[in-house]
Design a protein around this motif. Structure first.
Motif, PDB file in Angstrom:
ATOM      1  N   GLY A 200      41.760  43.189  28.043  1.00  8.99           N
ATOM      2  CA  GLY A 200      41.125  43.326  29.344  1.00  8.99           C
ATOM      3  C   GLY A 200      39.729  43.904  29.239  1.00  8.99           C
ATOM      4  N   SER A 201      39.530  44.799  28.277  1.00 11.66           N
ATOM      5  CA  SER A 201      38.207  45.393  28.084  1.00 11.66           C
ATOM      6  C   SER A 201      37.163  44.326  27.788  1.00 11.66           C
ATOM      7  CB  SER A 201      38.241  46.403  26.934  1.00 11.66           C
ATOM      8  OG  SER A 201      39.054  47.504  27.250  1.00 11.66           O
ATOM      9  N   HIS A 249      37.445  49.962  33.990  1.00 11.33           N
ATOM     10  CA  HIS A 249      37.161  48.563  33.669  1.00 11.33           C
ATOM     11  C   HIS A 249      37.065  48.352  32.160  1.00 11.33           C
ATOM     12  CE1 HIS A 249      36.678  47.720  37.890  1.00 11.33           C
ATOM     13  NE2 HIS A 249      35.778  48.681  38.004  1.00 11.33           N
ATOM     14  N   GLY A 250      37.854  49.110  31.414  1.00  9.82           N
ATOM     15  CA  GLY A 250      37.929  48.879  29.984  1.00  9.82           C
ATOM     16  C   GLY A 250      37.296  49.972  29.151  1.00  9.82           C
ATOM     17  N   ASP A 341      38.662  43.160  39.236  1.00  5.61           N
ATOM     18  CA  ASP A 341      39.395  43.485  38.011  1.00  5.61           C
ATOM     19  C   ASP A 341      40.882  43.583  38.340  1.00  5.61           C
ATOM     20  OD1 ASP A 341      40.486  44.533  35.713  1.00  5.61           O
ATOM     21  OD2 ASP A 341      38.862  45.954  35.361  1.00  5.61           O
ATOM     22  N   GLU A 342      41.635  42.543  37.952  1.00  6.34           N
ATOM     23  CA  GLU A 342      43.066  42.495  38.257  1.00  6.34           C
ATOM     24  C   GLU A 342      43.927  42.661  37.006  1.00  6.34           C
ATOM     25  OE1 GLU A 342      44.888  40.626  41.252  1.00  6.34           O
ATOM     26  OE2 GLU A 342      43.128  40.138  42.463  1.00  6.34           O
ATOM     27  N   ILE A 343      43.391  43.316  35.995  1.00  9.48           N
ATOM     28  CA  ILE A 343      44.184  43.574  34.796  1.00  9.48           C
ATOM     29  C   ILE A 343      45.488  44.275  35.165  1.00  9.48           C
ATOM     30  CG2 ILE A 343      44.281  45.078  32.757  1.00  9.48           C
ATOM     31  CD1 ILE A 343      42.900  42.481  32.175  1.00  9.48           C
ATOM     32  N   GLN A 344      45.442  45.170  36.149  1.00  2.58           N
ATOM     33  CA  GLN A 344      46.628  45.949  36.479  1.00  2.58           C
ATOM     34  C   GLN A 344      47.408  45.404  37.675  1.00  2.58           C
ATOM     35  OE1 GLN A 344      46.477  50.159  35.692  1.00  2.58           O
ATOM     36  NE2 GLN A 344      44.268  50.089  35.488  1.00  2.58           N
ATOM     37  N   VAL A 367      41.782  38.981  34.351  1.00  2.00           N
ATOM     38  CA  VAL A 367      43.247  39.019  34.299  1.00  2.00           C
ATOM     39  C   VAL A 367      43.706  39.190  32.857  1.00  2.00           C
ATOM     40  CG1 VAL A 367      43.479  37.571  36.348  1.00  2.00           C
ATOM     41  CG2 VAL A 367      43.519  36.504  34.086  1.00  2.00           C
ATOM     42  N   GLY A 368      44.983  39.519  32.709  1.00  3.83           N
ATOM     43  CA  GLY A 368      45.543  39.677  31.369  1.00  3.83           C
ATOM     44  C   GLY A 368      46.710  40.627  31.388  1.00  3.83           C
ATOM     45  N   LYS A 369      47.014  41.185  30.257  1.00  5.17           N
ATOM     46  CA  LYS A 369      48.063  42.185  30.085  1.00  5.17           C
ATOM     47  C   LYS A 369      49.405  41.689  30.590  1.00  5.17           C
ATOM     48  CE  LYS A 369      46.792  46.376  29.735  1.00  5.17           C
ATOM     49  NZ  LYS A 369      46.341  47.777  29.875  1.00  5.17           N
ATOM     50  N   GLY A 370      49.594  41.566  31.914  1.00  7.56           N
ATOM     51  CA  GLY A 370      50.884  41.134  32.434  1.00  7.56           C
ATOM     52  C   GLY A 370      51.198  39.672  32.182  1.00  7.56           C
ATOM     53  N   PHE A 371      50.194  38.805  32.210  1.00  7.73           N
ATOM     54  CA  PHE A 371      50.448  37.367  32.098  1.00  7.73           C
ATOM     55  C   PHE A 371      51.151  36.970  30.800  1.00  7.73           C
ATOM     56  CE2 PHE A 371      47.457  36.318  35.638  1.00  7.73           C
ATOM     57  CZ  PHE A 371      48.275  35.408  36.295  1.00  7.73           C
ATOM     58  N   PRO A 372      50.746  37.472  29.626  1.00  9.88           N
ATOM     59  CA  PRO A 372      51.473  37.089  28.408  1.00  9.88           C
ATOM     60  C   PRO A 372      52.747  37.890  28.183  1.00  9.88           C
ATOM     61  CG  PRO A 372      49.563  38.400  27.839  1.00  9.88           C
ATOM     62  CD  PRO A 372      49.494  38.184  29.326  1.00  9.88           C
TER      63      PRO A 372
END
Length: 521
Positions: A200-201, A249-250, A341-344, A367-372
């Motif tokens: 995400g960073s 934001h990272g 920023d929707e990482i969380q 986006v990220g983290k949760g998707f994988p």
């Protein structure tokens, strides 16, 4: 508390269903040639449907609920010391470190069964060992390689790019005409570009680079930027005291500066007029109007407005619709890119991206983290073609193109979309029950923040928050109170997995109720 039964919608898909007949044929031919495997067996495996969340799997998890908090396995007595930094070592909790995990559970080194009420810090929105990810094992058996490079992005990664653009636009599955129209658009408010990164960073940093590219050339042969004669101002959401620290934001340097780190560096950048960083307090319209009035004139120009929607690093503070809509109106008026920023928060929204619930259209979505689903580190940034200005090596990560990581995304998307209505209702029920608790214990609980599964319980004082989370840790809930940020409101955070149904919510609420009862004695 009596629980209603949770029945998720069944999703059963094969690799052929997800990736297409022609691609699977090519994969089978390649595997047969390279390894000498029987193509009929490989074809059968590719067509084998996997039940993403079988009822028997769900039932097994529910059977274990009464054992949360108990010692269910022999503790690990001689675990590795490690060789990390002093700061990491000081904050490590080895008793909670995993020796096993399944669904919404983790078995710690102390042998206890924990409920992962923070979803392992957003990594596993579908829980540990989500059965749908068995398709990744099928892909490995078929010889689909994970490693590739930016110049050889594979079919799965390119298919995921299309899926991210489709879902970001709210296009129905199978509407190829609408997707093609979106891909060809050159409008500022259409998200139709994807960069595949690893964390995400790095995805957030890509947005920083692209907004600064409107002021500074990324490389010597780049054209002169639109705002080359203005001083860029990066605007973020600050804390209630008007300081930078609330946002996250990272961990790249400028992103850390955006939350107040590297103060000497910030000072030098301002002195040299390289760029400025300014913040507005959460949901504070006066601050918002002021920052635009001050920096949208003369030598200054707001380079980008960075925000989360639920600030999970600041007590789950939720930005209101009124505040967000005003941000977007001002940004549109002044040609300011918006960075959501929707990482969380991604995946936890029934529309996959929370910004769609606000009726806004960001310039960038991180986006990220949760998707994988915890299977791979894999982030993405989805953005408008009007910001597609970086050279090839402007925002590049070799590992960002991993095919099996992209497959994990596709699995998550399919189950989350199919069960959006159900998981949303469960999240609303959880938030409602939290608010009931807050109303019953006003001398301890100040208020509830957040949205659905992403929730923060604010306390009237820090000591109450610590006592509350200590009690819950002792009964097997992985929950913590934020104490690491100066000025952060005393709050306990939860991020329940989407696969945790009403039965799990009721256990969590009952444990919280017991903790609050214990505190008033």
């Amino acid at each position: 508390m009596g629980s209603r039964k949770t029945k998720f919608r069944s999703v059963k898909l094969s690799l052929k269903d997800l990736l297409g007949k022609e691609y699977i044929q090519a994969v089978v031919h390649a595997r047969s040639f390279l390894a000498g495997d029987d193509p009929r067996q490989m074809k059968a495996l590719a067509e084998e449907k996997v039940d993403f969340y079988p009822p028997a799997f769900q039932q097994r998890l529910l059977q274990l609920l009464p054992q949360v908090g108990t010692v269910c396995c022999p503790p690990l007595k001689n675990s590795a010391q490690g060789g990390t930094t002093d700061e990491f070592r000081a904050h490590s909790k080895r008793a909670l470190a995993p020796v096993g995990g399944l669904g919404f559970y983790r078995v710690g080194e102390d042998g206890r069964l924990f409920l992962i009420s923070k979803s392992e810090h957003y990594h596993v929105p579908l829980g540990h060992g989500f059965p749908g990810y068995h398709l990744i094992n099928h892909a490995r058996t078929l010889g689909i390689p994970n490693a590739t490079h930016n110049n050889t992005r594979g079919h799965i990664t390119r298919k995921l790019e299309e899926e991210l653009i489709r879902t970001a636009a709210g296009i129905s599955p199978g509407d190829h005409a609408a997707l093609e129209k979106t891909l060809q658009s050159n409008k500022n408010d259409v998200l139709n570009r994807v960069l595949n990164l690893e964390t995400g960073s790095l995805a957030a940093e890509a947005a920083i680079k692209m907004v600064l590219a409107r002021f500074y050339r990324p490389q010597a042969d780049s054209p002169q930027p639109k705002y080359h004669n203005r001083i860029p101002v990066l605007v973020v959401i600050g804390d209630e005291q008007g300081n930078l620290q609330a946002n996250y934001h990272g961990t790249t340097v400028i992103a850390q500066m955006q939350r107040g780190m590297w103060p000497d560096f910030i000072e030098q950048c301002e002195k040299q007029k390289t760029f400025l960083i300014r913040c507005v307090r959460p949901n504070n319209l006066e601050d918002l109007e002021s920052v635009f009035a001050r920096y949208e004139q003369e030598k200054y120009k707001i380079a980008g407005f960075f925000h989360e929607l639920v600030m999970m690093n600041y007590g789950a503070t939720r930005l209101t619709e009124k505040f967000i809509l005003r941000i977007y109106a001002l940004c549109k008026k002044h040609d300011v890119p918006t960075i959501d920023d929707e990482i969380q928060s991604c995946v936890w929204s029934p529309q996959l991206y929370m910004y769609r619930e606000y009726g806004i259209q960001p310039t960038f979505v991180v986006v990220g983290k949760g998707f994988p689903g915890g299977e791979y580190p894999a982030s993405r940034i989805i953005f408008s073609s009007t910001m597609d200005t970086l050279p090839q090596f402007g925002a590049l990560v070799t590992n960002g193109q991993e095919e099996l990581a992209s497959l994990a995304y596709l699995v998550t998307i399919r189950w989350a979309e199919a069960n959006a209505e159900i998981t949303s209702a469960i999240g609303e029920y959880y938030e409602e029950q939290l608010r009931v608790l807050a109303d019953h214990y006003p001398t301890i609980v100040h208020r509830i923040e957040g949205k659905r599964h992403l929730a923060g319980m604010y306390f009237n004082d820090l000591e109450s928050g610590k006592r509350f989370t200590s009690y819950l840790n002792n009964v097997g809930l992985d929950i913590s109170v934020q104490t690491y940020k100066e000025g952060s409101p005393p709050s306990a955070l939860t991020k329940l997995p989407l696969t945790a149904g009403y039965e799990v919510v009721d256990v969590v609420i009952d444990c919280m109720k017991d903790a609050l009862k214990h505190m008033v004695k």
